[in-house]
Structures are given as structure tokens and as C-alpha cells.
Design an enzyme around this catalytic site. Sequence first.
Site, PDB file in Angstrom:
ATOM      1  N   LYS A 118       8.456  -2.816  12.961  1.00  0.00           N
ATOM      2  CA  LYS A 118       9.021  -2.252  11.870  1.00  0.00           C
ATOM      3  C   LYS A 118       9.981  -1.094  12.167  1.00  0.00           C
ATOM      4  CE  LYS A 118       5.239  -3.454   9.049  1.00  0.00           C
ATOM      5  NZ  LYS A 118       4.124  -2.730   8.226  1.00  0.00           N
ATOM      6  N   GLY A 177      -4.665  -4.116   5.290  1.00  0.00           N
ATOM      7  CA  GLY A 177      -4.083  -5.442   4.911  1.00  0.00           C
ATOM      8  C   GLY A 177      -4.850  -6.602   4.917  1.00  0.00           C
ATOM      9  N   ARG A 178      -5.255  -6.873   6.010  1.00  0.00           N
ATOM     10  CA  ARG A 178      -5.714  -8.329   6.197  1.00  0.00           C
ATOM     11  C   ARG A 178      -7.087  -8.493   5.615  1.00  0.00           C
ATOM     12  NH1 ARG A 178      -4.881  -5.140  10.593  1.00  0.00           N
ATOM     13  NH2 ARG A 178      -6.402  -4.899  12.176  1.00  0.00           N
ATOM     14  N   GLU A 200      -4.201  -9.986  14.615  1.00  0.00           N
ATOM     15  CA  GLU A 200      -3.911  -8.737  14.224  1.00  0.00           C
ATOM     16  C   GLU A 200      -5.086  -7.662  14.496  1.00  0.00           C
ATOM     17  OE1 GLU A 200      -0.709  -7.787  11.322  1.00  0.00           O
ATOM     18  OE2 GLU A 200      -2.468  -6.959  10.403  1.00  0.00           O
ATOM     19  N   HIS A 219      -3.364 -36.941  14.302  1.00  0.00           N
ATOM     20  CA  HIS A 219      -2.141 -37.868  14.717  1.00  0.00           C
ATOM     21  C   HIS A 219      -1.090 -37.016  15.456  1.00  0.00           C
ATOM     22  CE1 HIS A 219      -3.626 -41.385  12.414  1.00  0.00           C
ATOM     23  NE2 HIS A 219      -4.210 -40.421  11.757  1.00  0.00           N
ATOM     24  N   GLU A 267      10.270  -5.447   3.673  1.00  0.00           N
ATOM     25  CA  GLU A 267      10.454  -7.005   3.293  1.00  0.00           C
ATOM     26  C   GLU A 267       9.947  -7.147   1.663  1.00  0.00           C
ATOM     27  OE1 GLU A 267       9.433  -7.519   7.645  1.00  0.00           O
ATOM     28  OE2 GLU A 267       8.716  -6.268   5.970  1.00  0.00           O
ATOM     29  N   LYS A 285       0.895  -1.117  -0.086  1.00  0.00           N
ATOM     30  CA  LYS A 285       0.141   0.122  -0.109  1.00  0.00           C
ATOM     31  C   LYS A 285       0.916   1.186  -0.100  1.00  0.00           C
ATOM     32  CE  LYS A 285      -3.531   0.233   2.984  1.00  0.00           C
ATOM     33  NZ  LYS A 285      -4.444   0.642   4.007  1.00  0.00           N
TER      34      LYS A 285
END
Length: 554
Positions: A518, A273-274, A359, A390, A218, A212
Site C-alpha cells: 500500500k 479484517g479477515r 495473511e 477434470h 481501493e 475500518k
Amino acid sequence: MAYYRTPHDVTTLPAWQALTEHRKAMQDFSMREAFNEDPQRFNEFTLSSSGLFLDYSKNLINAETRELLVNLANEVGLKEAIKAQYDGEPVNSSENRPALHTALRRPVGDKLMVNGTNVMPEVHKVLNQITDLVGRIHDGLWRGYTEKPITDVVNIGIGGSFLGPELVSEALLSYAQKGVRCHYLANIDGTELHELTAKLRAETTLFIVSSKTFSTLETLKNATAARAWYLAQGGSEAELYRHFIAVSSNNAAAVAFGIREENIFPMWDWVGGRYSLWSAIGLPIALAIGMSNFKELLSGAYTMDQHFQNASFEQNMPVLLGLLGVWYGNFWGAQSHAILPYDHYLRNITKHLQQLDMESNGKSVRQDGVPVKTETGPVIWGGVGCNGQHAYHQLLHQGTQLIPADFIVPIVSFNPVSDHHQWLYANCLSQSQALMLGKTREEAEAELRAKGMPEEEVQRVAPHKVIPGNRPSNTIVCERISPRRLGALVAMYEHKVFVQSVIWGTNAFDQWGVELGKELGKGVYSRLVGSEETPAEDASTQGLINYFRGRHRG
């Protein structure tokens, strides 16, 4: 705070007090007995909407519990909060923004005013822009620097720019379009880039840089490395525009990187974002499954939006799931919630919901900045159901913690093999059944005696075979994982998260904790590379910096 009721200390409300008393009355509630006594329990606690069927009968509830939880939703002003969100009011109070991911799936004729502007024409303009790009790539009209058509698309993003699109494109692999493969690059670990580029040819690869702000560390580092790889493989700066496009609200930074303005897809500050897979962030989804299927995904989410807005709280899937989460987290001491998909293609839904929930609701102050008086968001974890049986399901069955679980399963497999899917579905149902029923000491002893075990051995082994049962779960069933049903499923969880934030009085749409990491990362990096000589704020961080610098070569 005019957009809906001023945040409250929820623990002072009459409905909260009533639930506190009800919890005491439910101390010895047995689901096993409840099913035995009420043949209508399944019918009473199931509902369907938007292609999804929800069975919430295996919960520590009765009709009174549901009534009291709905009273709580009414007392906190959930109805007003839902309207405020859909109307574009600034429900993200700390950033004074709306949260309008729901606008991204509304039909073209709708009108939604934000700061005096109808945003719907812009939403559909971007959708048309996506349609055009997808058509050109699928038709072989978008070509690389050697005039060969694009065969591989790499989405470079992280967090919401990665988890949602990855989930959907994998979940809908059965709808994948031939000729274009989609890949994801998120981790700043150079190994991931190395492994990915080893499978690609630069001349037929298109990179989507999804950020954005076009400043996410990253993403920019990976985008820069991808550009260097492209140039090393024979590409040129002059032809860069054929291989890099962007999804961003920072056009200037994207253009400075070398991306043409017409190849920048906009984002808006009213989409977090999410919550962004429905926007141009979903471009890799559209490329993977085709535009008509992408629109079906939006349509399914819109159907769930309508259900969330219009269904009574007693018959409202996201509301009920949100209220059940509050019931366990605040009244039964549950600290985590397991998401257990019984479908290989859905294997990454746990990761997406982990970000979405943790978040959003990992908050300790209310919208007005006052500390909360309750526990808030749970730890979300889990994974593919059969594998978990399992492994960590043991903790669900016999551990000391109460961990509610959501089982998600389709009725039809896209890839049937013999009777595998019947066994998969049976496994899903039997796990939720085992959590609910458990095994008593008497049943364990009888089972061992039936095997001819001596009584002394029976008494020694039986305690280890006792399973408490009475462990709550929901089962969400759909006919198959189609674009429409997946859209509804993801939207359902989005709304569930919002419901809980309203009850706790928190802001589901900011993430300042993420931002702190960040900020501090820049200072640590400067000290690692020696451009900052002042010591770190604490001795541990400085000691680890010194350890790295003393041993790192390269």
C-alpha cells in the site's frame, strides 16, 4: 510477551525431536495397509462437533503420531495461548492488541474486559443497530431519493471487508430474503464498477462503504466513483445519506464523505479484517439472509468456539487440523494445501480461507522478532471439487509434490436434480479414496491385460497408469450448508490458523507485508501521473512507469 509463553524455537522442544524421529519411522507407512490391518481405523480417526463431521483417517498418521503432535501442542503452551486470546490479552504483539473476533459471537450476558472496559454491551449494541437497519430495509421503510424502497445493496470493501461477507452470502443463498439483492465491489479496475452499475438503478441502491480506517485506497476510490455515478443518475448531495452508509472506526472521514453519523457502524481495532465477517462488516450478510439467520451464523461459530476451548486436544477439530498441517508442512515437505468444496454455493470458501491462512501465517519471524527456524504457512488453493477433478486434481494424484487436501461436502442439496447430488457426493468420496489408494504397477498391468491389450503394449502403457496413492486428505461433512454449520466451519478454520501460529511462535493477527505494498503504491502512482519527478527506487519499476506514461492515453 507475558500473555502466554515467550516464543520459542519450536525445533528445540523434546516433542519436535520425537516427531523428527517418528517421521523417519513413518517413511514406509502405507494408508492402504493401515486400513487393511485395522478395521477400527475410521472410528479411531473421526469426530463430530457443532454439526460437522471430520474424517481424518486418510492421513499419514497412526495413534502414536497423534499423541506426539498433541505433546507438541502442550509443550508450546497452546492451552494457555487459547485462554489468552479469549481473555482479551494482546496476542497481536506487534500492534499490542487483542484479537477478539470471538467476542462478536458471544451471548449477551457474557462479560469480557479489555483495558478495564466490558466490551460485550458495545458488541450487542451494534448487533441491535444492524437488526434495526435490516428490518427497515426488508420492510421497505428505508427509501431512496425518489421515495422508492431499496432493492439493491452494494458492499464496497476489499480483503476481509469483501471475501468473508461474499463467501457467506453466496454460501447461504438458499436463505436469501426476497426483495433485496446484495452485490460486492472490491477491485479498483473500473470494468467491475461499470459492469455492476449497468444492472442497478441509483434511486433504489444503497452502498455500504466498509473500511475500518476509511482510508483504504481501493475502497475509497470505488466509493467516490459510486457517489459520482449516483449523482450522475439524478441523485443529489442533500439526499446522499439515503444511499450511503459506512462500517468504520473513522467517523470523521465518513462524515466528511457525506455519511450521517447515525449511519456509521463502528469497528474495533481488536477485530482484524479477515476475522471481521461476524461484526458490522457482516451487514451485507444480514441484509442478504435476514437477521435471524445472521444470528444463527454467530451461534454456530460460538458453538465451535466452545468446542475449541473445552475439548481435549485429541478430540478437538481445529487443533487436530492445525497439527496435521504442521506435520505435513514441517516434516513431509508439503508447501501447499488444497481446499476442495463439493458444493456450488461454497465455491468462494477457498478465496476466504486463502486470505485467512496466508495473511495470518505468511510470517517469517516469531512474536519476539526472531527469525523462525521452520517453514510456516502453506499456499492455500483449490476450488469447486467436481470441476477440479477434470483439471488440477491430476497434479494431486500423479504429481511429484505432496499436497494435503480438505474435501468439504454436504449430505443434502438445496436444489436436488435427479440423482445429481448422489453423484456429487460419490465424486467427493472417490477422489479422497483415489488419493489414498492409488494404483500399483501390478493393478495397472492387470487392468490393461483384461482389456485384451498385447503384452508389449501393456508394458509400454502401464507406467503411465501407476498412481502413487498414500496422498493425505481430510473429509468434512455436514447435513446441509445452513447458517449454523457454516458459522462453525469458518470458525473452525480460524482456530486452525491460530493453532499453527502458536506452534511456530508467529503472530497470526498482523499483516505488515500487505501494508508495504500500500505504501509503495502511493509513490508509484505519483510518478505515473507526474506529480513526483524523482525516479523510483529501482530501474525496473521506473522503466515500467516510463513504459506506461509513453503509451497511456487518457
